[in-house]
Design a protein around this motif. Structure first.
Motif, PDB file in Angstrom:
ATOM      1  N   ALA A 149     -21.706   1.708  34.489  1.00  0.00           N
ATOM      2  CA  ALA A 149     -20.831   1.831  33.329  1.00  0.00           C
ATOM      3  C   ALA A 149     -21.459   2.739  32.282  1.00  0.00           C
ATOM      4  N   PRO A 150     -20.660   3.498  31.558  1.00  0.00           N
ATOM      5  CA  PRO A 150     -21.213   4.327  30.482  1.00  0.00           C
ATOM      6  C   PRO A 150     -21.776   3.464  29.367  1.00  0.00           C
ATOM      7  N   GLN A 151     -22.816   3.979  28.725  1.00  0.00           N
ATOM      8  CA  GLN A 151     -23.477   3.249  27.648  1.00  0.00           C
ATOM      9  C   GLN A 151     -22.862   3.576  26.289  1.00  0.00           C
ATOM     10  N   GLY A 152     -22.318   4.817  26.163  1.00  0.00           N
ATOM     11  CA  GLY A 152     -21.827   5.282  24.872  1.00  0.00           C
ATOM     12  C   GLY A 152     -20.388   5.744  24.923  1.00  0.00           C
ATOM     13  N   TRP A 153     -19.794   5.854  23.738  1.00  0.00           N
ATOM     14  CA  TRP A 153     -18.372   6.194  23.609  1.00  0.00           C
ATOM     15  C   TRP A 153     -18.148   7.122  22.422  1.00  0.00           C
ATOM     16  N   LEU A 154     -17.324   8.139  22.634  1.00  0.00           N
ATOM     17  CA  LEU A 154     -16.778   8.971  21.559  1.00  0.00           C
ATOM     18  C   LEU A 154     -15.270   8.962  21.721  1.00  0.00           C
ATOM     19  N   SER A 155     -14.554   8.492  20.722  1.00  0.00           N
ATOM     20  CA  SER A 155     -13.101   8.456  20.815  1.00  0.00           C
ATOM     21  C   SER A 155     -12.523   9.868  20.804  1.00  0.00           C
ATOM     22  N   GLY A 172     -18.797  -3.870  26.389  1.00  0.00           N
ATOM     23  CA  GLY A 172     -20.163  -3.707  26.848  1.00  0.00           C
ATOM     24  C   GLY A 172     -20.864  -2.434  26.417  1.00  0.00           C
ATOM     25  N   TYR A 173     -20.255  -1.684  25.520  1.00  0.00           N
ATOM     26  CA  TYR A 173     -20.885  -0.442  25.067  1.00  0.00           C
ATOM     27  C   TYR A 173     -22.069  -0.742  24.155  1.00  0.00           C
ATOM     28  N   GLY A 174     -23.112   0.103  24.264  1.00  0.00           N
ATOM     29  CA  GLY A 174     -24.292  -0.056  23.439  1.00  0.00           C
ATOM     30  C   GLY A 174     -24.266   0.796  22.194  1.00  0.00           C
ATOM     31  N   TYR A 175     -23.561   1.942  22.271  1.00  0.00           N
ATOM     32  CA  TYR A 175     -23.524   2.826  21.111  1.00  0.00           C
ATOM     33  C   TYR A 175     -22.185   3.544  21.002  1.00  0.00           C
ATOM     34  N   THR A 176     -21.888   3.957  19.778  1.00  0.00           N
ATOM     35  CA  THR A 176     -20.721   4.776  19.485  1.00  0.00           C
ATOM     36  C   THR A 176     -21.181   6.050  18.803  1.00  0.00           C
ATOM     37  N   LEU A 177     -20.451   7.140  19.026  1.00  0.00           N
ATOM     38  CA  LEU A 177     -20.704   8.405  18.345  1.00  0.00           C
ATOM     39  C   LEU A 177     -19.649   8.680  17.275  1.00  0.00           C
ATOM     40  N   ASN A 178     -18.767   7.718  17.041  1.00  0.00           N
ATOM     41  CA  ASN A 178     -17.649   7.960  16.127  1.00  0.00           C
ATOM     42  C   ASN A 178     -18.056   8.050  14.661  1.00  0.00           C
ATOM     43  N   GLY A 193     -20.984  -8.770  18.392  1.00  0.00           N
ATOM     44  CA  GLY A 193     -22.396  -8.435  18.313  1.00  0.00           C
ATOM     45  C   GLY A 193     -22.614  -7.016  17.819  1.00  0.00           C
ATOM     46  N   PRO A 194     -23.882  -6.613  17.705  1.00  0.00           N
ATOM     47  CA  PRO A 194     -24.200  -5.305  17.130  1.00  0.00           C
ATOM     48  C   PRO A 194     -23.817  -4.146  18.046  1.00  0.00           C
ATOM     49  N   LEU A 195     -23.478  -3.028  17.424  1.00  0.00           N
ATOM     50  CA  LEU A 195     -23.163  -1.772  18.104  1.00  0.00           C
ATOM     51  C   LEU A 195     -23.894  -0.677  17.350  1.00  0.00           C
ATOM     52  N   LEU A 196     -24.614   0.182  18.063  1.00  0.00           N
ATOM     53  CA  LEU A 196     -25.411   1.212  17.399  1.00  0.00           C
ATOM     54  C   LEU A 196     -24.588   2.482  17.202  1.00  0.00           C
ATOM     55  N   ALA A 197     -24.567   2.975  15.970  1.00  0.00           N
ATOM     56  CA  ALA A 197     -23.949   4.266  15.677  1.00  0.00           C
ATOM     57  C   ALA A 197     -25.027   5.337  15.802  1.00  0.00           C
TER      58      ALA A 197
END
Length: 292
Positions: A149-155, A172-178, A193-197
């Motif tokens: 599964a991917p770890q990060g997401w950019l909308s 289940g994502y660990g980080y966002t780039l948004n 829970g926490p999500l890292l930007a």
């Protein structure tokens, strides 16, 4: 007067935070975000080279498709020559539209992060159930193709609803780039829970720069070099993240690629002083040193 707030994170001046370092004692982490996008024909959203006419808008659709057919491959050749990794921000539709391109990045060992289904839509306009389905569909496609599964997401279009961070953490994502509000990673609060930007650039991004402001190829390349040199100086005092956002249908045009190559060669020439990496590795390193 009390202004409405998002409540995702607290204000923190960058000059007053606990110190940390990146692997190898480096202070500046640099990553490239390569956006691989597919667009519906004759409908939906899409960047424009020129003001679009009635649909089907052949001019702009074909311009964008040049990136997947030509520009992205030239970009890969350049990255190979400079020995640079990439974080690939991939629409899940790319696996049907250009499977060879996705395979080429897999062969390189690049990180593949989620970027919605298609850049013809905005997830922020959907209700929670539909947005959850979009995230699930895109995630499952990437996980099936990449074996994880991917770890990060950019909308797509950096479009969020009020619950997007909650849905990403739930999935289940660990980080966002948004969230592009800092030069260091920032922990965000979500219902799951926490999500890292992780910092993602809106200035060193070819869409706002070249499509939006009409900056030239040379201006964009000079921006990258000046930003890098300044951040390298700043990072002597504290560890920072510098991202560069690229779209192959823009920077993959030959004259822009030539200018970009000079800028990236300048950065690569300092690899002994910086950590050239991926957004996912930045997330992992930061979380290990400064857990939420």
């Amino acid at each position: 007067m009390s202004l409405k707030t998002h409540g995702r994170y607290d204000y923190s001046p960058i000059t007053d935070r606990p110190d940390f370092t990146w692997p190898g004692g480096k202070r500046l982490a640099v990553y490239l975000g390569v956006n691989l996008e597919h667009f519906a024909f004759g409908e939906g959203l899409g960047a424009e080279l020129a003001p679009g006419g009635p649909q089907p808008d052949i001019l702009n659709h074909a311009w964008r498709d040049y990136g997947n057919r030509v520009g992205a491959w030239r970009l890969i050749e350049m990255l190979d020559a400079l020995d640079l990794p990439a974080t690939v921000l991939a629409n899940s539709e790319m696996y049907d539209h250009a499977p060879e391109l996705m395979a080429a990045h897999r062969t390189r060992g690049d990180e593949i992060a989620g970027h919605g289904r298609s850049n013809s839509e905005r997830q922020g306009t959907l209700d929670a159930a539909a947005e959850r389905a979009l995230i699930r569909e895109a995630t499952e496609t990437l996980a099936r193709a990449e074996g994880k599964a991917p770890q990060g997401w950019l909308s797509p279009w950096i479009s969020e609803s009020p619950v997007t961070p909650d849905l990403l953490a739930e999935a289940g994502y660990g980080y966002t780039l948004n969230w592009c509000m800092d030069d260091q990673p920032v922990w965000m609060r979500t219902a799951h829970g926490p999500l890292l930007a992780v910092p993602y650039p809106q200035e060193l991004n070819d869409i706002p720069a070249i499509v939006g402001r009409k900056d030239s190829a040379e201006t964009f390349a000079r921006m990258i070099v000046e930003n890098f040199d300044e951040m390298l100086d700043q990072s002597a005092r504290q560890s920072l993240v510098m991202g560069i956002a690229l779209h192959p249908y823009i920077v993959g045009q030959p004259y822009r690629l030539r200018a970009l190559r000079r800028a990236l060669a300048h950065i690569a020439g300092h690899r002994d002083r910086i950590w050239i990496t991926t957004a996912g590795a930045i997330c992992e390193s930061f979380a290990a040193q400064r857990p939420a």
